[in-house]
Enzyme design. Sequence first.
Site, PDB file in Angstrom:
ATOM      1  N   LYS A 172       4.812  -6.954   0.210  1.00 25.32           N
ATOM      2  CA  LYS A 172       4.161  -5.690   0.566  1.00 25.32           C
ATOM      3  C   LYS A 172       2.953  -5.499  -0.345  1.00 25.32           C
ATOM      4  O   LYS A 172       3.022  -5.839  -1.544  1.00 25.32           O
ATOM      5  CB  LYS A 172       5.171  -4.556   0.397  1.00 25.32           C
ATOM      6  CG  LYS A 172       4.678  -3.196   0.873  1.00 25.32           C
ATOM      7  CD  LYS A 172       5.788  -2.153   0.769  1.00 25.32           C
ATOM      8  CE  LYS A 172       5.345  -0.793   1.249  1.00 25.32           C
ATOM      9  NZ  LYS A 172       6.418   0.219   1.183  1.00 25.32           N
TER      10      LYS A 172
ATOM     11  N   SER B 204       7.224   2.675   5.345  1.00 23.41           N
ATOM     12  CA  SER B 204       5.881   2.168   5.137  1.00 23.41           C
ATOM     13  C   SER B 204       5.814   0.636   5.004  1.00 23.41           C
ATOM     14  O   SER B 204       4.715   0.078   5.071  1.00 23.41           O
ATOM     15  CB  SER B 204       5.283   2.794   3.874  1.00 23.41           C
ATOM     16  OG  SER B 204       6.072   2.481   2.742  1.00 23.41           O
TER      17      SER B 204
ATOM     18  N   SER C 283      11.568   3.474   3.196  1.00 24.10           N
ATOM     19  CA  SER C 283      10.525   2.545   3.653  1.00 24.10           C
ATOM     20  C   SER C 283      10.922   1.079   3.755  1.00 24.10           C
ATOM     21  O   SER C 283      10.151   0.279   4.276  1.00 24.10           O
ATOM     22  CB  SER C 283       9.299   2.646   2.746  1.00 24.10           C
ATOM     23  OG  SER C 283       8.527   3.732   3.156  1.00 24.10           O
TER      24      SER C 283
END
Length: 490
Positions: free
Chosen positions: A75, A150, A174
């Site tokens: 990420k 996210s 997330s």
Amino acid sequence: MDPTELTLTDLRDAIAAGTIRAGDAIEAYLARIERVDGGLGCYREVHADRAWTRARDVDAGTLTGPLAGVPIALKDNLCTAWGYTACGSRMLEHYQSPFTATAVERLEAAGAVMLGKTNMDEFAMGSSTEASAFGPTVNPWDRERVPGGSSGGSAAAVAARLCAAALGSDTGGSIRQPAAYCGVVGFKPSYGRVSRWGLVAFASSLDQIGPMTRNVADAALLLGIIAGRDPQDSTCVDRPGEDYVSQLDQPMGELRIGVPRQYVRGGNHTAVQQAVERAGELLSEQGAQLTEVDLPHTDYGVPTYYLVATSEASSNLARYDGVHYGYRSEKAGDLLELYSRSRAEAFSDEVKRRIMLGTFALSSGYYDQYYARALKVRRLIRRDFDRAFEQCDVILAPTVTDPAFRLGEKVDDPLAMYLNDVYTANANLAGLPAIHVPTGLAECDGVKLPVGVQLMGQVFQEVRLLHTAMLYEKAAGQELPVPPLGGTDS
Ligand code: GLN
């Protein structure tokens, strides 16, 4: 054998046994990314040259370790001393970190190969990856839908076989929510289990890094590598990482599963409700005892989370002032203008909304009414879990109320977006480990979308939680197919 078809553990074993060369595995993944990712938008950046070099070192025998040669995606809020760490934001678009996050360093020390950085909602604030300054990622199961967020880029990349596994971060859901929307395993460790050094801070009392994988065993493998004390992060507990994999198949004795009545109610999509019921049946067939438990403060979780998270974010994001690093406005005449213009030009509306909410909640005169009260409710939420865990070892619940929603459906409605966190944020507020395990596909509005369940464990009882997740995964016996990426792509 196409290396992209193997799980992380199987690919690791094949490379170690010499049946697949690390270079071939990396080549297969890079070729697949090239072919497929244009239509999905999982990756923000692919580090092909670096990946090649590392794979060659594995094949030459100069790079070894328990993850030697396996390709992993990160990420884009995990700092790496190579490439950029943009965190989905114009603010950090050209930011090159001088250091690498501890979790990433540990993966590399174990021989893993980092493929690149994945797309995410700006500063990890969001539930759909539509709030990335660089455009959305789409759901590999249906490109009209969001992958969740996210960590949407990481989840979609794992589902579409564009990496063997990925790291995400989870502040209010997330990792687990995008895992649910994309049909992969997403694991949020206990608060303090994994070092947050090098994770761009959102809400420091909630943030945790965790693995996103194709199955539970792979999550256990990665957790064992990234977990454990780190002098760079004082919130990371002084417990050594454990060998989670070898404990997965050990008998654990009696297993009591609690199903919270506040999580299985009318508002859930029938496919979600059925997945939880079926999981309960399967686990009891495996000898678990099912009980109903009460978590009376469940509905206070979302408001409490949005007060705590925004307050911490308003403080954490104060560092982006246009002076030290990150975006700097060209138009400023004096110092104050430099601060305000840099922030006004580089943060999106959602990030500004959170900073304003948090600053308000912390302001004198309102502090007691909002922030201090939220901390008290947080305590009550934790106490609910403590009481529930007197009656059970692991909690079974939905991760989300519904399967993936459509792109654009909630972008203009922040409250609807925030309500996505109703079943996930409480584990963060209480510091619990929690995992999403996919169950299969369900027909929703004419398309097949992934569904699954969430399991929550007691603080630092990762072993018990992963063991239960594995038991369930085996009993369900469902391996999700590769999403239909069209033509020769799948
Ligand atoms: N959806 C939540 C939010 O927008 C959770 C985000 C996260 O876990 N990083 O804050």
